[in-house]
Motif scaffolding. Structure first.
Motif, PDB file in Angstrom:
ATOM      1  N   SER A 352      30.434 -46.448 -63.335  1.00 52.46           N
ATOM      2  CA  SER A 352      30.394 -45.314 -62.407  1.00 52.46           C
ATOM      3  C   SER A 352      31.139 -45.664 -61.131  1.00 52.46           C
ATOM      4  O   SER A 352      30.760 -46.598 -60.417  1.00 52.46           O
ATOM      5  CB  SER A 352      28.940 -44.940 -62.074  1.00 52.46           C
ATOM      6  N   PHE A 353      32.195 -44.910 -60.855  1.00 52.59           N
ATOM      7  CA  PHE A 353      32.953 -45.151 -59.630  1.00 52.59           C
ATOM      8  C   PHE A 353      32.184 -44.709 -58.397  1.00 52.59           C
ATOM      9  O   PHE A 353      32.416 -45.226 -57.301  1.00 52.59           O
ATOM     10  CB  PHE A 353      34.307 -44.430 -59.692  1.00 52.59           C
ATOM     11  N   ASN A 354      31.260 -43.755 -58.531  1.00 52.51           N
ATOM     12  CA  ASN A 354      30.489 -43.375 -57.338  1.00 52.51           C
ATOM     13  C   ASN A 354      29.498 -44.459 -56.939  1.00 52.51           C
ATOM     14  O   ASN A 354      29.156 -44.599 -55.764  1.00 52.51           O
ATOM     15  CB  ASN A 354      29.800 -42.020 -57.527  1.00 52.51           C
ATOM     16  N   ASP A 355      29.032 -45.273 -57.918  1.00 52.86           N
ATOM     17  CA  ASP A 355      28.224 -46.441 -57.563  1.00 52.86           C
ATOM     18  C   ASP A 355      29.057 -47.465 -56.798  1.00 52.86           C
ATOM     19  O   ASP A 355      28.571 -48.104 -55.853  1.00 52.86           O
ATOM     20  CB  ASP A 355      27.641 -47.092 -58.819  1.00 52.86           C
ATOM     21  N   ILE A 356      30.316 -47.627 -57.225  1.00 58.97           N
ATOM     22  CA  ILE A 356      31.222 -48.527 -56.506  1.00 58.97           C
ATOM     23  C   ILE A 356      31.413 -48.044 -55.068  1.00 58.97           C
ATOM     24  O   ILE A 356      31.437 -48.839 -54.120  1.00 58.97           O
ATOM     25  CB  ILE A 356      32.588 -48.609 -57.223  1.00 58.97           C
ATOM     26  N   ALA A 357      31.512 -46.723 -54.884  1.00 59.33           N
ATOM     27  CA  ALA A 357      31.654 -46.174 -53.532  1.00 59.33           C
ATOM     28  C   ALA A 357      30.422 -46.489 -52.681  1.00 59.33           C
ATOM     29  O   ALA A 357      30.541 -46.822 -51.494  1.00 59.33           O
ATOM     30  CB  ALA A 357      31.885 -44.666 -53.606  1.00 59.33           C
ATOM     31  N   ALA A 358      29.230 -46.373 -53.287  1.00 57.91           N
ATOM     32  CA  ALA A 358      28.013 -46.706 -52.541  1.00 57.91           C
ATOM     33  C   ALA A 358      27.980 -48.193 -52.201  1.00 57.91           C
ATOM     34  O   ALA A 358      27.551 -48.585 -51.103  1.00 57.91           O
ATOM     35  CB  ALA A 358      26.777 -46.315 -53.362  1.00 57.91           C
ATOM     36  N   LEU A 400      30.822 -43.874 -67.659  1.00 60.63           N
ATOM     37  CA  LEU A 400      31.913 -44.046 -68.617  1.00 60.63           C
ATOM     38  C   LEU A 400      31.556 -45.126 -69.623  1.00 60.63           C
ATOM     39  O   LEU A 400      31.146 -46.227 -69.254  1.00 60.63           O
ATOM     40  CB  LEU A 400      33.196 -44.442 -67.885  1.00 60.63           C
ATOM     41  N   GLY A 401      31.748 -44.851 -70.912  1.00 56.72           N
ATOM     42  CA  GLY A 401      31.570 -45.859 -71.933  1.00 56.72           C
ATOM     43  C   GLY A 401      32.734 -46.835 -71.926  1.00 56.72           C
ATOM     44  O   GLY A 401      33.769 -46.602 -71.297  1.00 56.72           O
ATOM     45  N   ALA A 402      32.565 -47.952 -72.644  1.00 58.92           N
ATOM     46  CA  ALA A 402      33.587 -49.008 -72.628  1.00 58.92           C
ATOM     47  C   ALA A 402      34.931 -48.496 -73.112  1.00 58.92           C
ATOM     48  O   ALA A 402      35.976 -48.755 -72.488  1.00 58.92           O
ATOM     49  CB  ALA A 402      33.115 -50.184 -73.484  1.00 58.92           C
ATOM     50  N   ARG A 403      34.956 -47.783 -74.212  1.00 61.47           N
ATOM     51  CA  ARG A 403      36.224 -47.292 -74.749  1.00 61.47           C
ATOM     52  C   ARG A 403      36.849 -46.276 -73.815  1.00 61.47           C
ATOM     53  O   ARG A 403      38.069 -46.323 -73.555  1.00 61.47           O
ATOM     54  CB  ARG A 403      35.983 -46.671 -76.132  1.00 61.47           C
ATOM     55  N   TYR A 409      41.400 -46.146 -67.524  1.00 59.98           N
ATOM     56  CA  TYR A 409      41.677 -46.981 -66.348  1.00 59.98           C
ATOM     57  C   TYR A 409      42.182 -48.377 -66.687  1.00 59.98           C
ATOM     58  O   TYR A 409      42.503 -49.150 -65.778  1.00 59.98           O
ATOM     59  CB  TYR A 409      40.426 -47.068 -65.469  1.00 59.98           C
ATOM     60  N   GLY A 410      42.251 -48.722 -67.958  1.00 60.47           N
ATOM     61  CA  GLY A 410      42.871 -49.980 -68.354  1.00 60.47           C
ATOM     62  C   GLY A 410      42.048 -51.216 -68.093  1.00 60.47           C
ATOM     63  O   GLY A 410      42.534 -52.324 -68.301  1.00 60.47           O
ATOM     64  N   GLY A 411      40.828 -51.073 -67.621  1.00 64.53           N
ATOM     65  CA  GLY A 411      39.997 -52.228 -67.327  1.00 64.53           C
ATOM     66  C   GLY A 411      40.014 -52.587 -65.853  1.00 64.53           C
ATOM     67  O   GLY A 411      40.831 -52.080 -65.060  1.00 64.53           O
ATOM     68  N   ARG A 418      42.822 -49.749 -59.803  1.00 66.23           N
ATOM     69  CA  ARG A 418      43.068 -50.029 -58.378  1.00 66.23           C
ATOM     70  C   ARG A 418      43.336 -48.742 -57.602  1.00 66.23           C
ATOM     71  O   ARG A 418      42.979 -48.644 -56.421  1.00 66.23           O
ATOM     72  CB  ARG A 418      44.239 -51.004 -58.238  1.00 66.23           C
ATOM     73  N   ARG A 419      43.967 -47.768 -58.250  1.00 62.02           N
ATOM     74  CA  ARG A 419      44.203 -46.492 -57.561  1.00 62.02           C
ATOM     75  C   ARG A 419      42.880 -45.786 -57.263  1.00 62.02           C
ATOM     76  O   ARG A 419      42.727 -45.163 -56.199  1.00 62.02           O
ATOM     77  CB  ARG A 419      45.116 -45.603 -58.400  1.00 62.02           C
TER      78      ARG A 419
END
Length: 439
Positions: A352-358, A400-403, A409-411, A418-419
């Protein structure tokens, strides 16, 4: 009988005074030269590579391997660490000691080379102590074979005596130093491997926890637990019907207390640390007594979720990252946040990118709490909204699931990933409270 010439005593006295004056001048000049050689205008040893997700995984495995709570045969235990793990620990300790400080170690057979760059505290000019030391293994603690401070070489025997003096001073002045010196029996140096043998008794865990949080820190945490309990009781009495308490309200309450205690002469950084740790413990469902069993008389706030932007997971990410950033610097908090998401990607709810934002928002607040503690206290005491500390991230991908994550996002570290991180940083930059200070 021949009388002594009356001028001889005066002449001898003049020669003695002259010799003393020259000796004093030589000592002063020598000291000035030594200081000039020892101090330098810039750090010599660069910072180690930033903490990575793999490093966090190694650190977790390291803690599992060396958990002192696990039973082990005999009174002596051995802590084994790799050179990489040792450097991660040294780097974090250096950053905690002073902003910009660095430290690293290279391990060999029976020897180690330690290099550190430390800013000179309370100096009117920029000055650094660049230390380069070679240590030799002994049956006990390592001895110093050679030491250079800046451009000043220090004889090994002088450095060894100095190390003993510093160790004795640490034993007498700091409980952490006394505990470490009483427990460590031998340090073995091997290529890319460090082994520390230490004594572990029945009361060792209690002593370690008590040292990490001495009585004054326990009293400080108790004060914030009382404030948190009071804020929760007031929220419940207000009859809002909500079973959750917004983080922004608690930030205002606890940092108002922090500002008052700092104005009374307490250390603002210590107050900020206690306030954020108290909130983080509550948000994650822990209690002070979980951290230090000795704190049994502290008030235990009722169980009430803390939310940020309406989500309790955001509050948890935010507060844990804030504490980590305050203690160890931003890179550590960032890496742990990414590690958590990678673990969720493999075994849990997904990335979750929103967790990264937090995480990033909390890390910025934690760094502010360290860099300008009194100013942050004043700002938070004025009152904040959720939008002051957390941007709108409702449009960011989550679960997001692993696949799916790899395809989109390529990992971790790939350009699309990074974007996304750059977009999160731009959103944080738009918040005046969390905006980085101008260089």
């Amino acid at each position: 009988m021949i009388a002594a010439a009356p001028g001889r005593p005066r002449s001898a006295l003049r020669r003695a005074l002259k010799a003393l004056a020259w000796l004093t001048l030589a000592l002063v000049v020598g000291s000035v030269i030594a200081v000039a050689l020892a101090l330098q205008g810039a750090p010599r040893w660069p910072a180690a590579a930033e903490v990575s997700v793999a490093d966090i995984a190694r650190a977790r495995d390291f803690l599992r391997r060396n958990d002192p709570r696990q039973p082990a045969p005999g009174p002596l235990r051995t802590l084994v660490t790799s050179e990489r793990e040792a450097n991660l620990l040294l780097g974090q300790l250096a950053r905690r000691a002073a902003a910009g400080a660095t430290a690293r170690v290279a391990l060999g057979a029976g020897s180690a080379r330690v290099q550190a760059s430390l800013p000179l505290p309370h100096s009117a000019v920029t000055a650094w102590l660049n230390i380069d030391a070679t240590l030799r293994e002994t049956p006990g603690l390592p001895a110093v074979d050679s030491l250079t401070v800046g451009r000043l070489p220090v004889p090994g025997w002088v450095a060894t005596r100095l190390l003993r003096v510093l160790a004795e001073r640490a034993r007498q002045s700091t409980p952490e130093g006394a505990l470490a010196l009483s427990m460590v029996r031998q340090v073995r140096l091997q290529p890319a491997r460090l082994e520390v043998s230490y004594a572990w008794g029945e009361d060792s865990l209690r002593r370690v926890l008590g040292t990490l949080l001495p009585p004054d820190e326990q009293a400080r945490l108790t004060a914030y637990a009382q404030a948190l309990s009071g804020a929760m009781q007031a929220h419940a009495a207000a009859g809002s019907g909500s079973k959750a308490l917004p983080l922004e309200q608690l930030l205002t309450s606890l940092f108002t207390l922090a500002s008052q205690r700092s104005a009374g002469g307490n250390d603002p950084l210590a107050e900020n640390r206690a306030a954020l740790l108290t909130l983080a413990l509550q948000a994650t469902g822990r209690q002070l007594s979980d951290l230090v069993p000795a704190i049994q008389a502290a008030p235990q706030p009722q169980h009430m979720p803390i939310t940020l932007s309406g989500r309790d997971d955001f509050a948890q990410h935010f507060l844990i990252s804030a504490v980590l950033a305050l203690e160890g610097g931003g890179p550590l908090a960032d890496a742990i946040g990414v590690y958590k998401e990678v673990a969720d990607l493999r075994h849990g709810s997904g990335f979750s990118f929103n967790d990264i934002a937090a995480d990033r928002a909390g890390a910025r607040l934690g760094l502010l709490a360290r860099r300008d503690p009194a100013a942050l206290q004043r700002r938070l005491a004025q009152g904040v909204r959720a939008s002051d500390v957390m941007p709108d991230v409702s449009d960011l991908p989550e679960f997001l699931g692993a696949r799916e994550f790899r395809q989109a996002y390529g990992g971790v570290g790939a350009p699309p990933y990074r974007r996304m991180l750059a977009d999160i940083e731009r959103r944080l930059d738009a918040l005046p409270l969390l905006r980085p200070a101008a260089p």
